[in-house]
Design a protein around this motif. Structure first.
Motif, mmCIF file in Angstrom:
data_model
loop_
_atom_site.group_PDB
_atom_site.id
_atom_site.type_symbol
_atom_site.label_atom_id
_atom_site.label_comp_id
_atom_site.label_asym_id
_atom_site.label_seq_id
_atom_site.Cartn_x
_atom_site.Cartn_y
_atom_site.Cartn_z
ATOM 1 N N GLU A 1 7.868 37.479 46.773
ATOM 2 C CA GLU A 1 8.129 38.313 45.598
ATOM 3 C C GLU A 1 9.434 37.964 44.905
ATOM 4 O O GLU A 1 9.717 38.481 43.803
ATOM 5 N N LEU B 1 8.671 36.864 41.455
ATOM 6 C CA LEU B 1 7.485 37.400 40.819
ATOM 7 C C LEU B 1 7.737 38.769 40.198
ATOM 8 O O LEU B 1 8.321 39.654 40.834
ATOM 9 N N SER C 1 8.658 43.824 49.431
ATOM 10 C CA SER C 1 7.937 44.367 48.281
ATOM 11 C C SER C 1 6.965 45.475 48.686
ATOM 12 O O SER C 1 6.005 45.223 49.417
ATOM 13 N N LEU D 1 -0.894 38.018 42.879
ATOM 14 C CA LEU D 1 -0.851 37.385 44.197
ATOM 15 C C LEU D 1 -1.743 38.148 45.175
ATOM 16 O O LEU D 1 -2.425 37.535 46.007
ATOM 17 N N ARG E 1 2.822 39.902 38.435
ATOM 18 C CA ARG E 1 2.509 38.689 39.188
ATOM 19 C C ARG E 1 2.285 39.001 40.672
ATOM 20 O O ARG E 1 1.495 38.337 41.342
ATOM 21 N N GLN E 2 2.990 40.005 41.184
ATOM 22 C CA GLN E 2 2.750 40.396 42.569
ATOM 23 C C GLN E 2 1.333 40.929 42.742
ATOM 24 O O GLN E 2 0.668 40.653 43.743
ATOM 25 N N LEU F 1 3.342 44.333 47.571
ATOM 26 C CA LEU F 1 2.617 43.444 48.479
ATOM 27 C C LEU F 1 2.214 44.162 49.762
ATOM 28 O O LEU F 1 1.106 43.968 50.281
ATOM 29 N N THR G 1 8.372 40.212 53.748
ATOM 30 C CA THR G 1 8.547 40.739 52.402
ATOM 31 C C THR G 1 9.328 42.046 52.405
ATOM 32 O O THR G 1 9.373 42.771 53.409
#
Length: 238
Positions: free
Chosen positions: A155, A158, A187, A166, A162-163, A190, A185
């Protein structure tokens, strides 16, 4: 599933007084079973997430500066401090895959230019794309089936949108049934991937936790719901 188990080699005398065994979660790995195609490593900085991910990459034969088995280039201080002390159990062993190391991705992009392999990444130098675009070019062009992917803070470059994109890539490759992801991560986006296993490194041992129990989710959720109060608390003594 390719990688089933990670364990410290019991037939070696481990230097527990030195790095990386000075990190509690690393010292206490023992045997770590992986039970899901998508596994997240979470925890504060310095808790050993990247250290373990790098060691897995080392034992898998990937370039620990970032890349796969066929990416040959050197980056200072990219050697794994843990790789010699762990054993991986495969079923079967993965020969394809990639290790994304966000902090040295610039060096990987330079390597791709030096070998003239830009065509494999959308036909443009990764250096001629924004940081986020270059990451996404990697995901779109390098991530295929029948492989294991080790991602260290993907991330970092991103946007939230964009995450989410992904997450769709992870989903498509997981549904195909022949890819495995291990992702370190911070994030909360995510980490929201459905049915993934989340392993926390925070409490001196690695243990599975629910999404809603992660600090990433709790702090983000509280901030979004109580932004003014949250900021007042932070700035109270300033």
């Amino acid at each position: 599933m390719f990688l089933k188990r990670i364990e410290l080699q019991g037939d070696r005398t481990l230097p527990f007084h030195t790095y990386p065994f000075s990190i509690p979660a690393i010292k206490n790995i023992g045997q770590l079973d992986l039970t899901n195609k998508v596994t997240f490593f979470v925890g504060e900085n310095g808790t050993g997430k990247s250290t373990l991910l790098e060691a897995i990459a080392d034992k898998a034969g990937f370039n620990t500066a970032g890349g796969g088995r066929n990416n040959y280039y050197d980056v200072p201080a990219s050697e794994s401090a843990l790789g010699d002390y762990i054993r991986l159990s495969w079923m079967p062993k993965a020969t394809n895959g990639f290790f994304l190391r966000a902090e040295s991705f610039y060096n990987f992009a330079t390597h791709i230019d030096s070998v003239g392999a830009q065509g494999a990444y959308g036909g443009r130098s990764l250096h001629h794309q924004s940081h986020g675009e270059s990451f996404f070019s990697l995901f779109l062009n390098r991530f295929k089936g029948n492989a294991i992917y080790l991602l260290d803070e993907p991330e970092a470059a991103l946007s939230p949108q964009r995450q989410l994109s992904l997450l769709r890539i992870l989903h498509d490759l997981e549904v195909a049934g022949d890819s495995q992801f291990i992702i370190a991560t911070h994030s909360p986006i995510l980490l929201g991937y459905p049915n993934a296993v989340i392993l926390s490194f925070d409490d001196e041992k690695i243990q599975e936790i629910d999404y809603e129990m992660t600090e990433h989710y709790q702090i983000t959720s509280y901030f979004l719901q109580h932004r003014k109060k949250f900021l007042q608390e932070i700035f109270r003594d300033s």
